[in-house]
Design a protein around this motif. Structure first.
Motif, PDB file in Angstrom:
ATOM      1  N   SER A 164       0.786  -1.236   0.000  1.00 38.60           N
ATOM      2  CA  SER A 164       0.000   0.000   0.000  1.00 38.60           C
ATOM      3  C   SER A 164       0.816   1.283   0.000  1.00 38.60           C
ATOM      4  N   GLY A 165       2.142   1.177   0.036  1.00 35.73           N
ATOM      5  CA  GLY A 165       2.955   2.373   0.206  1.00 35.73           C
ATOM      6  C   GLY A 165       3.575   2.910  -1.060  1.00 35.73           C
ATOM      7  N   GLY A 166       4.592   3.771  -0.875  1.00 38.89           N
ATOM      8  CA  GLY A 166       5.262   4.389  -2.002  1.00 38.89           C
ATOM      9  C   GLY A 166       5.960   3.379  -2.893  1.00 38.89           C
ATOM     10  N   ARG A 167       6.538   2.349  -2.304  1.00 38.48           N
ATOM     11  CA  ARG A 167       7.194   1.311  -3.095  1.00 38.48           C
ATOM     12  C   ARG A 167       6.205   0.642  -4.038  1.00 38.48           C
ATOM     13  N   GLU A 168       5.051   0.252  -3.505  1.00 39.69           N
ATOM     14  CA  GLU A 168       4.051  -0.431  -4.320  1.00 39.69           C
ATOM     15  C   GLU A 168       3.423   0.503  -5.350  1.00 39.69           C
ATOM     16  N   TYR A 169       3.311   1.782  -5.006  1.00 45.98           N
ATOM     17  CA  TYR A 169       2.820   2.783  -5.957  1.00 45.98           C
ATOM     18  C   TYR A 169       3.701   2.785  -7.198  1.00 45.98           C
ATOM     19  N   VAL A 170       5.028   2.817  -6.993  1.00 43.65           N
ATOM     20  CA  VAL A 170       5.951   2.904  -8.119  1.00 43.65           C
ATOM     21  C   VAL A 170       6.013   1.586  -8.888  1.00 43.65           C
ATOM     22  N   ILE A 171       5.952   0.450  -8.192  1.00 39.78           N
ATOM     23  CA  ILE A 171       5.946  -0.840  -8.888  1.00 39.78           C
ATOM     24  C   ILE A 171       4.708  -0.940  -9.776  1.00 39.78           C
ATOM     25  N   ALA A 172       3.552  -0.566  -9.236  1.00 43.85           N
ATOM     26  CA  ALA A 172       2.311  -0.602 -10.018  1.00 43.85           C
ATOM     27  C   ALA A 172       2.393   0.359 -11.198  1.00 43.85           C
ATOM     28  N   GLN A 173       2.905   1.544 -10.952  1.00 36.12           N
ATOM     29  CA  GLN A 173       3.050   2.556 -12.011  1.00 36.12           C
ATOM     30  C   GLN A 173       3.959   2.047 -13.122  1.00 36.12           C
ATOM     31  N   THR A 174       5.037   1.373 -12.750  1.00 38.38           N
ATOM     32  CA  THR A 174       5.992   0.852 -13.725  1.00 38.38           C
ATOM     33  C   THR A 174       5.377  -0.277 -14.543  1.00 38.38           C
TER      34      THR A 174
END
Length: 338
Positions: free
Chosen positions: A9-19
């Motif tokens: 749910s955090g910033g790491r997962e935000y960027v992985i999903a975005q990528t």
């Protein structure tokens, strides 16, 4: 539409999903996600708890998810990959036994010793009085580490014996039953990331994060207050030495131990006067390092993952001349708890 699931749910997962969502024919679900993720194209937050493995696996089956990527350490340490694999679901992350590389620092030290991977000398303690006697007999600084997961807050660098005593009392005051007390390593710290399946791997750009809470490297250690990448002072030659002396041998050691690794491997390293040594391993991408590493990736992340899981050794094409910087913000923490 190719469907993927990201856990976290955090910033790491935000960027992985975005990528992952850069591919126009791909839809990415994130569980539990956060409200900001719903603003991205082809990314859908799903309110399923990241520790509800049955519900997550049910969702992956119902949506015909191609692959699940696990972001945080807690689901990995509790066996989410094992649960998915038992249901024949493709997942990128280490099994519970291999995840001990992060969830048990004593396991990590044993694997490093057996694999010839350089790291700090240390002692293990389960008795608080023995630990206190030890730190009063050792020259400072010392590094006091909780053995298990501590969300990046289980490490205290004690500059004096008095601080070491307080650190031992603090870390063993709760349910922590084992401590590691290490020699302090002095040098240039950096983080090296690899995408792994067994002994096959490819590396991603090096990053450096800021651990201390306050300006001027003051205050307690944190899980990371910000990061930048690439790291000019860590040359390609230094990175290759780290690959040859840390990444390759530890992966071979995990296979020999019967706990082969798959997923993102984070090596927290330090370049000392005696050479490169391991500070710690994480069994997932770092946060905030993910936010500065992933934007440099020019290859498709999903294709790299599927290639690795198929037994291939793809090469990650990265624009390493693209300098990126992130500073962590309280807003990211708030959004991670919706």
């Amino acid at each position: 539409m190719e469907k993927w699931l990201v856990i976290g749910s955090g910033g790491r997962e935000y960027v992985i999903a975005q990528t992952l969502a850069k591919k126009a024919t791909r839809q990415v679900y994130v569980a539990p996600g956060n409200p900001m993720m719903a603003k991205m194209d082809r990314v859908i937050p799903v309110k399923i708890d990241e520790l509800d493995f049955n519900a997550l696996a049910d969702f992956a089956e119902q949506q015909d998810v191609v692959c699940t990527v696990v972001g945080p350490e807690q689901p990995l340490s509790q066996g989410i990959v094992d649960a998915f694999q038992e249901r024949q679901l493709r997942v990128f992350g280490p099994q519970q036994a291999a995840a001990q590389l992060e969830s048990s620092k004593t396991f990590a030290k044993r694997i490093m010793a057996e694999s010839g991977v350089p790291t700090a000398a240390y002692q293990e303690f389960t008795d608080v009085d023995e630990a206190l006697r030890y730190v009063t007999q050792q020259p400072a600084p010392l590094v006091i580490k909780a053995d298990g997961l501590a969300a990046g807050k289980g490490v205290i660098i004690a500059k004096t014996q008095s601080e070491a005593v307080q650190a031992v009392k603090q870390l063993m005051a709760g349910d922590q039953t084992k401590l590691l007390i290490e020699d302090y390593l002095d040098g240039e710290e950096f983080s090296l990331f690899a995408m792994v399946n067994g002994t096959e791997f490819m590396t991603l750009p090096v990053a450096q994060d800021h651990k201390r809470l306050s300006d001027g490297d003051a205050g307690p250690n944190t899980g990371g207050m910000g990061a930048y990448s690439p790291v000019p002072q860590i040359t390609a030659d230094i990175e290759q030495v780290a690959i040859d002396t840390v990444i390759r041998p530890v992966l071979k050691g995990l296979v020999a131990n019967g706990t082969p690794f798959s997923g993102f491997l984070y090596a927290g390293l330090i370049r000392t006067a005696q050479g490169i040594k391991v500070i710690e391993f994480n069994v997932r991408m770092g946060d905030p390092e993910t936010q500065v590493v992933m934007p440099q990736l020019e290859s498709d992340l999903g294709e790299l993952i599927l290639g690795l899981l198929a037994g291939e050794t793809p090469v990650a094409k990265c624009n390493r001349a693209n300098t990126t910087l992130v500073q962590s913000l309280p807003l990211g923490i708030i959004l991670g708890q919706w």
